[in-house]
Each structure stands twice: as structure tokens, then as C-alpha cells.
Design an enzyme around this catalytic site. Structure first.
Site, PDB file in Angstrom:
ATOM      1  N   TYR A 146      -9.265  -3.018 -11.069  1.00 48.17           N
ATOM      2  CA  TYR A 146      -8.764  -1.661 -10.302  1.00 48.17           C
ATOM      3  C   TYR A 146      -7.417  -1.281 -10.879  1.00 48.17           C
ATOM      4  CZ  TYR A 146     -11.605  -2.413  -6.045  1.00 48.17           C
ATOM      5  OH  TYR A 146     -12.559  -2.420  -5.113  1.00 48.17           O
ATOM      6  N   ILE A 147      -6.451  -2.111 -10.953  1.00 52.71           N
ATOM      7  CA  ILE A 147      -4.924  -1.480 -11.325  1.00 52.71           C
ATOM      8  C   ILE A 147      -4.913  -1.163 -12.746  1.00 52.71           C
ATOM      9  CG2 ILE A 147      -2.658  -2.157 -11.653  1.00 52.71           C
ATOM     10  CD1 ILE A 147      -3.056  -4.265  -9.029  1.00 52.71           C
TER      11      ILE A 147
ATOM     12  N   LYS B 161       0.028   5.476  -6.171  1.00 54.32           N
ATOM     13  CA  LYS B 161      -0.871   5.614  -7.043  1.00 54.32           C
ATOM     14  C   LYS B 161      -1.631   6.883  -6.985  1.00 54.32           C
ATOM     15  CE  LYS B 161      -4.448   3.801  -5.921  1.00 54.32           C
ATOM     16  NZ  LYS B 161      -5.374   2.377  -5.578  1.00 54.32           N
TER      17      LYS B 161
ATOM     18  N   CYS C 202       0.733  -1.163  -0.053  1.00 51.33           N
ATOM     19  CA  CYS C 202       0.124  -0.077   0.117  1.00 51.33           C
ATOM     20  C   CYS C 202       0.768   1.221  -0.236  1.00 51.33           C
ATOM     21  CB  CYS C 202      -1.018  -0.105   1.098  1.00 51.33           C
ATOM     22  SG  CYS C 202      -1.794   1.420   1.217  1.00 51.33           S
TER      23      CYS C 202
ATOM     24  N   GLU D 128     -25.804  16.096  -3.302  1.00 52.33           N
ATOM     25  CA  GLU D 128     -27.089  15.962  -3.142  1.00 52.33           C
ATOM     26  C   GLU D 128     -28.291  15.283  -3.967  1.00 52.33           C
ATOM     27  OE1 GLU D 128     -29.226  19.982  -4.108  1.00 52.33           O
ATOM     28  OE2 GLU D 128     -27.457  20.373  -5.082  1.00 52.33           O
TER      29      GLU D 128
ATOM     30  N   GLY E 274      10.836 -14.083   6.418  1.00 47.43           N
ATOM     31  CA  GLY E 274      10.554 -15.189   7.334  1.00 47.43           C
ATOM     32  C   GLY E 274      10.165 -16.517   6.664  1.00 47.43           C
TER      33      GLY E 274
ATOM     34  N   HIS F 235     -26.841  22.186  -1.260  1.00 44.29           N
ATOM     35  CA  HIS F 235     -26.927  22.701  -2.585  1.00 44.29           C
ATOM     36  C   HIS F 235     -25.888  23.991  -2.788  1.00 44.29           C
ATOM     37  CE1 HIS F 235     -28.950  23.362  -6.295  1.00 44.29           C
ATOM     38  NE2 HIS F 235     -28.693  24.856  -6.172  1.00 44.29           N
TER      39      HIS F 235
ATOM     40  N   CYS G 245      -1.575   1.987  -2.991  1.00 44.78           N
ATOM     41  CA  CYS G 245      -2.434   2.935  -2.640  1.00 44.78           C
ATOM     42  C   CYS G 245      -1.682   4.287  -2.869  1.00 44.78           C
ATOM     43  CB  CYS G 245      -2.969   2.869  -1.417  1.00 44.78           C
ATOM     44  SG  CYS G 245      -3.805   1.264  -0.984  1.00 44.78           S
TER      45      CYS G 245
ATOM     46  N   GLU H 131      -6.974   2.379 -13.120  1.00 45.34           N
ATOM     47  CA  GLU H 131      -6.278   3.542 -12.522  1.00 45.34           C
ATOM     48  C   GLU H 131      -4.990   3.791 -13.288  1.00 45.34           C
ATOM     49  OE1 GLU H 131      -7.828   2.669  -7.954  1.00 45.34           O
ATOM     50  OE2 GLU H 131      -5.858   1.948  -8.674  1.00 45.34           O
TER      51      GLU H 131
END
Length: 472
Positions: free
Chosen positions: A178-179, A51, A43, A442, A115, A437, A48, A182
Site C-alpha cells: 500500500y504505502i 496521503k 490515519c 457500467e 500510557g 451510460h 490516510c 501510493e
């Protein structure tokens, strides 16, 4: 003496791992965490955050154009990719330092390296072994490159695209999730000629049908080329450094670079999970129960590695819930229903709750309200961009099941509506709310006309859902 080196050892320093480790540490637990790349994970460093910074940068070209309609004279602008890229990298380095400090302040011991589980209570990192009463796997996901495509080694992933050495003049993007959408908006806005190649008729498979149709049309209007119902057979590297893509229909697409955005897969390779008895599903995701516990009693997993709902705030919430349960005598489960999400395409998309198709399949009769209009800003800018808003309502209870939007500020607007949907608000309560407004938002409290719902629409939606690639 303590039986183990740590009360909790976390494998992975991304959003979920850091959130859980910090909270556990704040409650006095002895916590260790290992990460072999950058603290903050995908991210912060490859998703995120970078991007969104690039989205901001790429939108200025339209802002300059729109300014003329409001009386401004803007000289011909120029763009320096290296300056934006380096500024972005500087900010990411700063954030990495922030994450390190937050972990240190919570008493978490950070170990550099990947790990690997040796046994249910032992993790090996860079040749050294650490024992823990409980182990958390939070290794996230990685980009997927389909091995059946000849020459796939010439393709780039989103990791590469965020730090291009130079801006490609022609960029081919395979995948419309998504990727894909975008980055298509980003590089089109920065000046690249972008071609998006998808297997189905619209982008964003899995989203509401109206959202997919509207965004597909808006992307085309901006000048992004969309090749629909198209499959890539092979990729060839050209002598000039470019690439040539051959479709299964025998057509070619020439570009300076090809980016594959065909989804992500759980990052479980080489962690030693199966060797110690942790069950994985066919995609390689760690299988967990509602408490994020794996098939091994003392081993847990959160975030994208579980392939439940792959969003950064969800990974954080899962991680914090686990720490509350294990170290604060406060049992918590992550609620994965009515989680809002956004796609920072251009224009952006956001939604919360069920799509129309999902609502009809789960609840039977529903009422649908749709508004499609030109935003007030574009009455003077002259830009031919439309905004779409949609409410899906259960007919019997009048409960709002889904809110969907394509248009400027959609993520900011839907975040507020997500509270209402989470609380079970009804359409009558939306109607009773006074709008602000003049705003686009709205419209969500002024829609009164129900839209007919012919079966052909639902059949078309099922086709879209089945055919679009790259939905992660």
C-alpha cells in the site's frame, strides 16, 4: 463512592480508541483516554488523510497534460512543495482540534502522555496513575525497518516522507505494498525521479493477480522505475547528503533519500501488556477473541494493534462495537468478512471480497469475468492508461465472491459494489442491473464473457503472493 476513577480508560487516541471512547462516553460511561502524540492518530496525521491530500496535489501534472487534448492551452506549470506541505499541515492541525472537541463533547477526559499498564486496572501516564474497571488498548501500529539491512538508520519511513523539508529529486522506495505504491505515485507526480525496489515480480502482494499485473504495468508506463526480484544489502550515506543502496546482486541505486515501506508492526512496546498477563502473538500483536477481549478479562484491544484487518474504518467499527457491548447492553461483534479496501496509487486500486486465487482455493469452481479498456476520458487526452475490472463468481450458486478494479474512481465505484457483495448478490442480479451510460462503472453490470482459468495462472499467483514485500 466509585471503586475506580473511570469505567473505561483507553490507551491510544487514534481511530479505534477515539471511536470507542466517544461512543462509551455518549452512553454515560466515565471515560479517560491518553495519547502521547496527536489526537486522531496515524490515519489523521501520518496516514490516510495527509496521503490523500498529497495524492490530489500530485495528480495535477497529468491533468494539465490531459487538458491539451480537450482544447485547453496551459502555460508551463510550476510546483511549490513547501506550499502544499504547509497547507496539508494546517488542515491536519484543524482536524486535531476537531477530535479534541468531539472527545470533550462526549465527556471524555483526555490525558497527554504514553500510557503504561501497572496492573490490570491501573494505567500510569506521565507519572500519574489512573484506575479503571475496563481498559482498552488502541495503540495502533508503527513503520517497520528491517534491522538486518546494514545502514538501515539512514532510511526514512512514511512518517518522514509526508513532511520532507524539500522535495527529493531522486527517491528510492523499498517495498511494493500500500504505502510504497501510493507514495511512489505521489512523489513521481510532484516531480521526483522515483525508483521502487521490490522482492517479487509485481507490486501489491496479497492482492488479486490481475490487479498486481495491471498496476505494475501502469506504474512503469508513467515512468516509475521498478526493480523487481531485488533485495537490499546495505545503505550508505554520501557526503553530499544522498544515499547509495547496494543490492544483494551487487548493483547500486543512487538517490537523494530512501524510503522504507516494508510494512508496519503492532505498537505494543513499553505498554506493559505482557507484564500484566496480556498475551501477544510472535509479531507483537495483542491476541483477542471475537469480542475484542484479551487474555486478561477486563482488558480489550481494537485496531491495528491486534493485526486483524488493518484499516481505519475497521478500527472504528471494532471500537464502536465494543462500546455498544460494554455500555449499551447491545452485544456486537465486528464482521471482518467482505470489507472493501482501496489503494490510492496512480491509477487507484479497489476491491471487495475474494481474489481469484482465494476463491478457487475456498470454493473450487469459479467463473471469472474481466474487462480491460481505455477510459473514455483518454480517447481525447491521448494518455495510454488502461482500466481493469474483474468479477469472481462462484459457479454453483452464481454468487459474486469478489470485485476488483484498477483505474480512475475505483474506490468510489467499489464502495457501492461492496453493499451488493455484502448482501450476497449474484452475477444474474448484476446482469439485471441497468448501467449508467457513459461511465466506467457500467462495465461491472455488462460483462458477459467468461475467461479461461488455466492452472498456470494460479501457480504464478502463489509465487507473487510469497515474494512481494510491504503488503500492509
Amino acid at each position: 463512592m466509585a471503586r475506580y476513577d473511570f469505567d473505561l480508560f483507553t490507551i491510544g487516541g487514534g481511530s479505534g480508541g477515539v471511536a470507542s471512547s466517544r461512543r462509551a462516553g455518549s452512553y454515560g460511561a466515565r471515560v479517560g483516554l491518553c495519547e502521547d502524540r496527536d489526537l486522531g492518530g496515524t490515519c489523521v496525521h501520518r496516514g490516510c488523510v495527509p496521503k490523500k491530500l498529497l495524492v490530489y496535489g500530485s495528480h495535477f501534472h497529468e491533468d494539465f497534460q490531459d487538458a491539451a487534448g480537450y482544447g485547453w492551452t496551459v502555460q508551463e506549470p510550476t510546483f511549490d512543495w513547501a506550499r502544499l506541505r504547509d497547507a496539508k499541515d494546517k488542515e491536519l492541525a484543524r482536524l486535531g482540534g476537531v477530535y479534541a472537541r468531539l472527545l470533550r463533547d462526549s465527556g471524555v477526559t483526555v490525558v497527554e502522555g504514553r500510557g503504561r499498564l501497572v496492573d490490570p486496572h491501573t494505567v500510569e501516564v506521565a507519572g500519574k496513575r489512573y484506575t479503571a474497571e475496563r481498559i482498552l488498548v488502541a495503540t495502533g501500529s508503527r513503520p517497520y525497518l528491517p534491522p538486518e539491512v546494514t545502514g538501515i538508520e539512514h532510511a526514512l519511513t512514511s512518517d518522514d516522507a509526508l513532511s520532507f523539508p524539500s522535495l527529493p529529486k531522486r527517491l528510492a522506495i523499498v517495498g511494493g505494498g500500500y504505502i510504497g505504491v501510493e507514495l511512489a505515485g505521489v512523489f513521481h507526480g510532484l516531480g521526483s525521479k522515483v525508483t521502487v525496489i521490490i522482492r517479487g515480480p509485481t507490486v501489491l502482494g496479497g492482492f488479486d493477480g490481475d490487479v498486481r499485473a495491471v498496476l505494475t504495468e501502469e506504474m512503469r508506463k508513467k515512468g516509475i522505475e521498478l526493480l523487481v526480484d531485488t533485495f537490499i544489502r546495505d545503505i550508505e550515506k554520501r557526503a553530499d547528503g544522498g544515499v547509495s543502496l547496494l543490492t544483494k546482486a551487487g548493483e547500486t541505486v543512487e538517490a537523494d533519500a530512501v524510503l522504507y515501506a516494508t510494512g508496519r508492526v503492532p505498537n505494543t512496546g513499553g505498554v506493559g501488556l505482557e507484564e500484566v498477563g496480556v498475551k501477544l502473538d510472535p509479531r507483537g500483536a495483542v491476541m483477542v477473541d471475537e469480542w475484542s477481549r484479551t487474555s486478561v478479562e477486563n482488558i480489550y484491544a481494537v485496531g491495528d494493534v491486534t493485526d486483524r484487518l488493518n484499516l481505519t474504518p475497521v478500527a472504528i467499527a471494532e471500537g464502536r462495537a465494543l462500546a455498544e457491548t460494554l455500555f449499551h447492553d447491545n452485544p456486537m461483534k465486528m464482521d471482518h468478512t467482505n470489507v472493501p479496501s482501496a489503494v490510492f496509487s496512480q491509477p487507484p486500486v479497489a476491491c471487495v471480497g475474494l481474489s481469484e486465487l482465494e476463491a478457487r482455493e475456498r470454493h473450487g469452481q469459479v467463473d471469472v469475468y474481466v474487462a480491460n479498456f481505455k477510459a473514455m476520458k483518454h480517447t481525447l487526452s491521448g494518455r495510454n492508461e488502461r482500466t481493469m475490472m474483474k468479477l469472481v463468481v462462484e459457479r454453483t450458486s452464481n454468487k459474486v465472491l469478489g470485485c476488483h478494479m484498477v483505474g480512475a474512481d475505483a474506490p468510489e465505484i467499489i464502495q457501492g459494489l461492496a453493499v451488493a457483495v455484502k448482501c450476497g448478490a449474484t452475477k444474474a442480479q448484476f446482469d439485471a442491473t441497468v448501467g449508467i451510460h457513459p461511465t466506467a462503472a457500467e462495465e461491472f453490470v455488462t460483462m458477459r464473457d467468461k475467461r479461461p482459468d488455466p492452472e498456470v495462472t494460479l501457480a504464478a499467483d502463489r509465487g507473487h503472493d510469497a515474494g512481494v514485500t510491504g503488503t500492509h
